[in-house]
Design an enzyme around this catalytic site. Structure first.
Site, PDB file in Angstrom:
ATOM      1  N   ASP A  34       1.181  -0.932  -0.323  1.00 28.24           N
ATOM      2  CA  ASP A  34       0.124   0.086  -0.158  1.00 28.24           C
ATOM      3  C   ASP A  34       1.081   1.787   0.004  1.00 28.24           C
ATOM      4  OD1 ASP A  34      -3.434   0.926   0.969  1.00 28.24           O
ATOM      5  OD2 ASP A  34      -1.521   2.176   0.664  1.00 28.24           O
ATOM      6  N   ILE A  35       0.063   2.576  -1.055  1.00 31.38           N
ATOM      7  CA  ILE A  35       1.877   3.557  -1.401  1.00 31.38           C
ATOM      8  C   ILE A  35       0.748   4.105   0.420  1.00 31.38           C
ATOM      9  CG2 ILE A  35      -0.169   4.560  -1.829  1.00 31.38           C
ATOM     10  CD1 ILE A  35       1.457   5.750  -4.107  1.00 31.38           C
ATOM     11  N   ASN A  92     -12.705  -3.085   2.751  1.00 31.37           N
ATOM     12  CA  ASN A  92     -13.161  -2.284   2.822  1.00 31.37           C
ATOM     13  C   ASN A  92     -14.728  -2.226   0.966  1.00 31.37           C
ATOM     14  OD1 ASN A  92     -12.714  -0.680   4.921  1.00 31.37           O
ATOM     15  ND2 ASN A  92     -10.897   0.311   3.339  1.00 31.37           N
ATOM     16  N   GLU A 100     -11.812   3.204  -1.181  1.00 29.17           N
ATOM     17  CA  GLU A 100     -11.656   4.692  -2.215  1.00 29.17           C
ATOM     18  C   GLU A 100     -11.728   3.973  -3.651  1.00 29.17           C
ATOM     19  OE1 GLU A 100      -8.428   6.292  -0.311  1.00 29.17           O
ATOM     20  OE2 GLU A 100      -9.016   6.491   1.694  1.00 29.17           O
ATOM     21  N   VAL A 101     -11.230   2.706  -3.582  1.00 26.44           N
ATOM     22  CA  VAL A 101     -10.347   2.015  -4.856  1.00 26.44           C
ATOM     23  C   VAL A 101     -11.856   1.116  -5.682  1.00 26.44           C
ATOM     24  CG1 VAL A 101      -9.062   0.747  -6.197  1.00 26.44           C
ATOM     25  CG2 VAL A 101      -8.200   2.565  -5.180  1.00 26.44           C
ATOM     26  N   HIS A 105     -10.366  -5.150  -3.671  1.00 24.92           N
ATOM     27  CA  HIS A 105      -9.085  -5.419  -2.418  1.00 24.92           C
ATOM     28  C   HIS A 105      -9.109  -6.025  -1.176  1.00 24.92           C
ATOM     29  CE1 HIS A 105      -9.932  -1.847  -3.023  1.00 24.92           C
ATOM     30  NE2 HIS A 105      -9.129  -1.715  -1.173  1.00 24.92           N
ATOM     31  N   HIS A 107      -7.020  -5.555   2.152  1.00 26.18           N
ATOM     32  CA  HIS A 107      -5.389  -4.993   2.486  1.00 26.18           C
ATOM     33  C   HIS A 107      -5.590  -6.422   3.464  1.00 26.18           C
ATOM     34  CE1 HIS A 107      -6.580  -1.119   2.123  1.00 26.18           C
ATOM     35  NE2 HIS A 107      -7.640  -1.413   1.680  1.00 26.18           N
TER      36      HIS A 107
HETATM   37  P1  AMP Z   1      -9.695   1.218   0.073  1.00 20.35           P
HETATM   38  O1  AMP Z   1     -10.274   2.633   1.005  1.00 20.35           O
HETATM   39  O2  AMP Z   1      -9.659  -0.139   0.475  1.00 20.35           O
HETATM   40  O3  AMP Z   1     -10.434   0.945  -1.380  1.00 20.35           O
HETATM   41  O4  AMP Z   1      -8.354   1.333   0.264  1.00 20.35           O
HETATM   42  C1  AMP Z   1      -7.604   2.187  -0.926  1.00 20.35           C
HETATM   43  C2  AMP Z   1      -6.113   1.985  -0.594  1.00 20.35           C
HETATM   44  O5  AMP Z   1      -5.406   1.532  -2.147  1.00 20.35           O
HETATM   45  C3  AMP Z   1      -5.684   3.236   0.267  1.00 20.35           C
HETATM   46  O6  AMP Z   1      -5.437   2.253   1.392  1.00 20.35           O
HETATM   47  C4  AMP Z   1      -4.672   3.710  -0.400  1.00 20.35           C
HETATM   48  O7  AMP Z   1      -3.173   3.815   0.598  1.00 20.35           O
HETATM   49  C5  AMP Z   1      -4.166   2.733  -1.714  1.00 20.35           C
HETATM   50  N1  AMP Z   1      -3.966   2.745  -2.772  1.00 20.35           N
HETATM   51  C6  AMP Z   1      -4.274   4.000  -3.279  1.00 20.35           C
HETATM   52  N2  AMP Z   1      -3.323   4.156  -5.025  1.00 20.35           N
HETATM   53  C7  AMP Z   1      -2.339   3.353  -5.085  1.00 20.35           C
HETATM   54  C8  AMP Z   1      -1.725   2.942  -5.549  1.00 20.35           C
HETATM   55  N3  AMP Z   1      -0.946   3.822  -6.666  1.00 20.35           N
HETATM   56  N4  AMP Z   1      -0.398   2.510  -4.853  1.00 20.35           N
HETATM   57  C9  AMP Z   1      -0.601   1.752  -4.093  1.00 20.35           C
HETATM   58  N5  AMP Z   1      -1.661   1.567  -3.139  1.00 20.35           N
HETATM   59  C10 AMP Z   1      -2.551   2.514  -3.530  1.00 20.35           C
END
Ligand code: AMP
Length: 122
Positions: A34-35, A92, A100-101, A105, A107
């Site tokens: 994770d970034i 999530n 968010e994405v 996925h 974690h």
């Molecule tokens: P979520 O809120 O569960 O959708 O988590 C999305 C996660 O993706 C967050 O923890 C971000 O820090 C992570 N994230 C977003 N962009 C990137 C990226 N380019 N590389 C790695 N992790 C990312």
């Protein structure tokens, strides 16, 4: 459930358009750091198929995709020394889940005691 957006950031990582710190890859999954890590170990495991969320994945992925995904989660936990001390997995989902994405996925978090699962409800 919203339609899959093939321009989400994890889709771009899967296509190699955006770099990632890869920790594991096989036929079914890609896993990368994770970034914005929330623990000493914070790995994201994503399926290679286009699924918005865990409910989309559970409803629409094939048996082999589902088995391949969760076997990979277990293997990645082992490979990163998370299994012995314990760890947390989070998926999530949607608005209330704070996703968010919009590419499913999990974690994988560990490397220290993670405390209570959630902040106290307001
Ligand atoms: P979520 O809120 O569960 O959708 O988590 C999305 C996660 O993706 C967050 O923890 C971000 O820090 C992570 N994230 C977003 N962009 C990137 C990226 N380019 N590389 C790695 N992790 C990312």
């Amino acid at each position: 459930m919203t339609a899959y957006d093939k321009n989400n950031i994890f889709a771009k990582i899967l296509r190699g358009e955006i770099p990632c710190k890869k920790v594991h890859e096989d036929e079914y999954v890609l896993a990368f750091n994770d970034i914005n890590p929330q623990a000493p170990v914070h790995i994201l495991v994503i399926p290679k198929g286009a699924y918005v969320s865990i409910d989309d994945f559970g409803a629409n992925a094939s048996e082999s995709e589902i088995a391949g995904f969760y076997r990979a989660v277990a293997k990645i936990a082992q490979e990163n020394n998370l299994a012995a001390g314990g760890f947390r997995t989070i998926a999530n989902t949607g608005l209330n889940g704070g996703q968010e994405v919009p590419h499913f996925h999990v974690h994988l978090l560990g490397g220290r005691s993670l405390g209570p699962m959630l902040a106290k409800a307001a």
